[in-house]
Write a protein that holds these residues in place. Structure first.
Motif: not given
Length: 80
Positions: A1-7, A77-78
């Motif tokens: 699992m990939i976290d999408v974070v605020m850049p 992502d899997t």
């Protein structure tokens, strides 16, 4: 699992507001595909996907103010 974070969107920018999601939970996305648009007092910015996969959770709804490094969404992502 990939976290999408605020850049980090700028030296003095500490948060941004979610303006629009361009994908929905359950959608399959590709790396660099635009997921959402966020706004600061200076500009609107498109946030891309960090990987290929399936969006499993949108954590920050439209209108939410999210701090730098704050969680926006999660991507499996899997998933193929």
């Amino acid at each position: 699992m990939i976290d999408v974070v605020m850049p980090q969107l700028g030296e003095d920018v500490t948060e941004a507001t979610v303006q629009q999601w361009l994908v929905q939970e359950g959608a399959y996305v590709t790396r660099e595909q635009t997921l959402l648009v966020v706004a600061t007092d200076k500009a609107d910015t498109e946030i891309p996907s960090p990987c290929d996969g399936r969006v499993t959770a949108i954590v920050a709804p439209v209108g939410a103010k999210v701090p730098t490094e704050g969680l926006l969404a999660r991507i499996d992502d899997t998933a193929t």
